[in-house]
Enzyme design. Structure first.
Site, short mmCIF file in Angstrom:
data_model
loop_
_atom_site.label_atom_id
_atom_site.label_comp_id
_atom_site.label_asym_id
_atom_site.label_seq_id
_atom_site.Cartn_x
_atom_site.Cartn_y
_atom_site.Cartn_z
N ASP A 63 -67.80 68.19 -75.82
CA ASP A 63 -68.41 68.83 -74.60
C ASP A 63 -69.76 69.57 -74.98
O ASP A 63 -69.86 69.75 -76.22
CB ASP A 63 -67.47 69.55 -73.72
CG ASP A 63 -66.82 70.74 -74.61
OD1 ASP A 63 -67.31 70.83 -75.79
OD2 ASP A 63 -65.86 71.55 -74.04
N ASN A 131 -57.47 79.26 -68.97
CA ASN A 131 -57.12 78.65 -67.60
C ASN A 131 -56.34 77.40 -67.65
O ASN A 131 -56.18 76.72 -66.85
CB ASN A 131 -58.26 78.90 -66.78
CG ASN A 131 -59.39 77.55 -66.99
OD1 ASN A 131 -59.35 77.24 -67.97
ND2 ASN A 131 -60.23 77.54 -65.96
N HIS A 133 -58.10 74.78 -69.36
CA HIS A 133 -59.01 73.82 -69.65
C HIS A 133 -58.76 73.22 -70.99
O HIS A 133 -58.59 73.73 -72.10
CB HIS A 133 -60.41 74.02 -69.26
CG HIS A 133 -60.93 75.02 -70.30
ND1 HIS A 133 -61.66 76.19 -69.82
CD2 HIS A 133 -61.27 75.09 -71.60
CE1 HIS A 133 -62.43 76.75 -70.86
NE2 HIS A 133 -62.27 75.94 -71.96
N GLU A 138 -61.47 71.04 -66.43
CA GLU A 138 -60.80 72.30 -65.74
C GLU A 138 -59.59 71.63 -65.18
O GLU A 138 -59.38 70.64 -64.76
CB GLU A 138 -61.88 72.98 -64.71
CG GLU A 138 -63.08 73.27 -65.31
CD GLU A 138 -63.08 74.71 -66.11
OE1 GLU A 138 -61.92 75.17 -66.62
OE2 GLU A 138 -64.11 75.25 -66.35
C1 GLP Z 1 -64.61 76.22 -74.71
C2 GLP Z 1 -64.90 74.76 -75.05
C3 GLP Z 1 -63.43 74.47 -75.38
C4 GLP Z 1 -62.66 75.30 -76.21
C5 GLP Z 1 -62.05 76.34 -75.27
C6 GLP Z 1 -61.37 77.66 -76.19
O1 GLP Z 1 -64.94 76.61 -73.24
N1 GLP Z 1 -65.71 74.10 -74.20
O2 GLP Z 1 -63.68 73.18 -75.89
O3 GLP Z 1 -61.58 74.70 -76.59
O4 GLP Z 1 -63.16 76.93 -74.53
O5 GLP Z 1 -62.29 78.43 -76.74
P1 GLP Z 1 -62.08 79.70 -77.73
O6 GLP Z 1 -61.15 78.88 -78.94
O7 GLP Z 1 -63.44 80.37 -77.98
O8 GLP Z 1 -60.85 80.25 -77.09
#
Ligand code: GLP
Length: 231
Positions: A63, A131, A133, A138
């Site tokens: 993404d 949340n 995702h 989402e």
């Molecule tokens: C982000 C990314 C996700 C990631 C998630 C967790 O927004 N788009 O692909 O897996 O949030 O992030 P973190 O590892 O910083 O908690």
């Protein structure tokens, strides 16, 4: 689905990193799928400590934010160039939604086409949002979704505000692989670290409702959930 519970964050990162190497080396000519965020930092850092350079010549990001330049410090192209390509001395091609060949209106379709050309991915790394995702899918995202532009949940914007100078600077939209796109990978590794992720993981495992993105992946042919949460 395999659930791998490790006694600490470090052990979980080590386990996930070994699994990434094992799964990608099982199909060295296939592309790999990368994720971003603080969870993934630990993986890329450890691969670097081990002096590991991936053999594949193509890597696909899950993404990216919409509306920020590819060379912006928060662009996932910038992040993966620094942490994966430069960090591991890897000379292949990074495919990041919304950048380079994929920056025009037809970008999501072009990205899906490139995934089909270089795929199936040997392995896709995944993180989990607080949340629930997955990538930027989402809660409520359709299980048959493909790469597309989505609106970010306010919870996601506030969680990710730590990477920006202020919360208002966090983009409102992103472009993300869909849940059906993610399912195409031969293997999936979901890494879930820290108590703040516990409610989202428990909800997916105990009540896998259609609104819960991870529920779309639980019956994947080869998904391993690696966690330091003592469930
Ligand atoms: C982000 C990314 C996700 C990631 C998630 C967790 O927004 N788009 O692909 O897996 O949030 O992030 P973190 O590892 O910083 O908690």
């Amino acid at each position: 689905m395999k659930l791998d519970v490790l006694p600490s964050r470090e052990k979980a990162i080590e386990r996930a990193s070994r699994l990434f190497i094992e799964k990608s080396e099982a199909h060295p000519n296939h592309a790999v799928g990368l994720a971003t965020g603080s969870t993934m930092d630990g993986i890329y850092r450890l691969l670097n400590d081990w002096g590991y350079t991936p053999k594949t010549m193509h890597a696909f990001a899950l993404d990216n934010y919409e509306g920020i330049k590819p060379d912006h410090k928060n662009s996932y192209l910038t992040e993966l160039t620094e942490k994966f390509a430069e960090g591991l001395g890897w000379k292949g091609t990074l495919h990041v939604p919304g950048t380079e060949n994929y920056r025009h209106a037809s970008g999501p379709e072009e990205f899906e086409l490139a995934l089909r050309t270089h795929g199936p991915l040997s392995v896709q790394l995944l993180g989990l949002g607080t949340n629930g995702h997955i990538a930027f899918n989402e809660p409520g995202s359709p299980f048959d979704s493909r790469t597309r532009v989505v609106r970010l949940a306010e919870q996601t914007r506030s969680d990710n505000a730590r990477f920006f100078s202020k919360e208002e600077s966090v983009p409102t939209h992103a472009v993300t692989q869909g849940l059906a796109t993610i399912r195409q990978a031969t293997s999936l590794i979901l890494i879930v670290l820290g108590e703040r992720k516990k409610p989202a993981l428990l909800e997916a495992l105990e009540t896998p409702r259609p609104e819960v993105p991870l529920a779309a992946l639980l019956d994947h042919q080869d998904i391993t959930i690696v966690t330091d949460l003592q469930l």
